[in-house]
Enzyme design. Sequence first.
Site, PDB file in Angstrom:
ATOM      1  CB  THR A  21      -0.974   0.060   1.204  1.00 60.10           C
ATOM      2  OG1 THR A  21      -0.213   0.102   2.408  1.00 60.10           O
ATOM      3  CG2 THR A  21      -1.911  -1.114   1.227  1.00 60.10           C
ATOM      4  CG  ASN A  22       3.412   2.574   3.099  1.00 56.48           C
ATOM      5  OD1 ASN A  22       2.960   3.696   3.340  1.00 56.48           O
ATOM      6  ND2 ASN A  22       3.390   1.586   3.990  1.00 56.48           N
ATOM      7  CG  MET A  95       8.773  -7.989   5.821  1.00 53.96           C
ATOM      8  SD  MET A  95       8.513  -6.755   7.122  1.00 53.96           S
ATOM      9  CE  MET A  95       8.486  -7.813   8.555  1.00 53.96           C
ATOM     10  CB  ILE A  97      18.291  -6.343   8.144  1.00 55.11           C
ATOM     11  CG1 ILE A  97      17.095  -6.281   9.097  1.00 55.11           C
ATOM     12  CG2 ILE A  97      19.378  -5.347   8.558  1.00 55.11           C
ATOM     13  CD1 ILE A  97      17.408  -6.654  10.522  1.00 55.11           C
ATOM     14  CG  LEU A  98      18.679  -3.042   2.610  1.00 57.89           C
ATOM     15  CD1 LEU A  98      18.558  -1.616   2.099  1.00 57.89           C
ATOM     16  CD2 LEU A  98      18.684  -4.022   1.443  1.00 57.89           C
ATOM     17  CG  HIS A 114       9.518   1.582  12.273  1.00 61.32           C
ATOM     18  ND1 HIS A 114       9.832   0.244  12.123  1.00 61.32           N
ATOM     19  CD2 HIS A 114       9.235   1.760  13.583  1.00 61.32           C
ATOM     20  CE1 HIS A 114       9.747  -0.347  13.303  1.00 61.32           C
ATOM     21  NE2 HIS A 114       9.391   0.533  14.202  1.00 61.32           N
TER      22      HIS A 114
HETATM   23  C1  GRF Z   1       3.856  -0.875   6.950  1.00 61.66           C
HETATM   24  O1  GRF Z   1       3.142  -0.901   8.144  1.00 61.66           O
HETATM   25  C2  GRF Z   1       5.232  -0.302   7.143  1.00 61.66           C
HETATM   26  O2  GRF Z   1       5.295   0.692   8.115  1.00 61.66           O
HETATM   27  C3  GRF Z   1       6.006  -1.516   7.611  1.00 61.66           C
HETATM   28  O3  GRF Z   1       5.479  -2.582   6.857  1.00 61.66           O
HETATM   29  C4  GRF Z   1       4.141  -2.283   6.462  1.00 61.66           C
HETATM   30  C5  GRF Z   1       4.097  -2.371   4.962  1.00 61.66           C
HETATM   31  O4  GRF Z   1       2.797  -2.226   4.452  1.00 61.66           O
HETATM   32  N1  GRF Z   1       7.422  -1.314   7.468  1.00 61.66           N
HETATM   33  P1  GRF Z   1       2.538  -2.127   2.890  1.00 61.66           P
HETATM   34  O5  GRF Z   1       3.171  -3.357   2.260  1.00 61.66           O
HETATM   35  O6  GRF Z   1       3.168  -0.863   2.383  1.00 61.66           O
HETATM   36  O7  GRF Z   1       1.056  -2.114   2.715  1.00 61.66           O
END
Ligand code: GRF
Length: 195
Positions: A21-22, A95, A97-98, A114
């Site tokens: 979604t982001n 998910m 860590i680089l 975050h």
């Molecule tokens: C979000 O809550 C972000 O803050 C965290 O992982 C989630 C990712 O959500 N790091 P989406 O895949 O962007 O919907």
Amino acid sequence: MEKLNGKKKIKICVFISGRGTNLKSLINFSKQKKTNFEIILIVSNKKNAKGLNFAIKNNIKSLIINYKNKKKTESIILKILKKNSIELVCLAGFMKILSKKIIKKYKDRILNIHPSLLPKYKGLNTHSKVIKNKDRFTGCTVHIVNSKLDSGKIILQKKIRVLKKDNEKSLAKRLLKVENQLYPKALKKFISTNL
Ligand code: GRF
């Protein structure tokens, strides 16, 4: 290559692992008039990440990487970023860590979102910690990635109230909408002050 007022647009790669979604909100924002950046590559460590659909829908190149051998994988990633002239990386629910190698190569050029009011609650399970500790507020943070987990310079934060009726799920859902608004704003701020 797209241009804005005769200038080349900043090339961005977004890293995801899931829903996206982001990513979606960053893509939508990049398509608005007058934005000086473009998302040209999406990297996912999961082949069935839902977010990859946004790459297809928007005709953006995507790459699925297998993190089994981190060293090998990251050297491939670096090559691909270079080949595509990527100037900025946005982590959006990535998910993994680089390693220091990538962070050093892209020093101050990797952003992350975050779901907590950093420096509070670094790492995973932020919402359950908020509920467990009966916090009255929580929020989200967009920050620069450095070699320490969730510790780089903060670009923007947004606070929300935790409701009495909230549980982990309702809180996560409500905060996600706020995240989706915050990330483009933070990206815009970062670009205008740093690039
Ligand atoms: C979000 O809550 C972000 O803050 C965290 O992982 C989630 C990712 O959500 N790091 P989406 O895949 O962007 O919907």
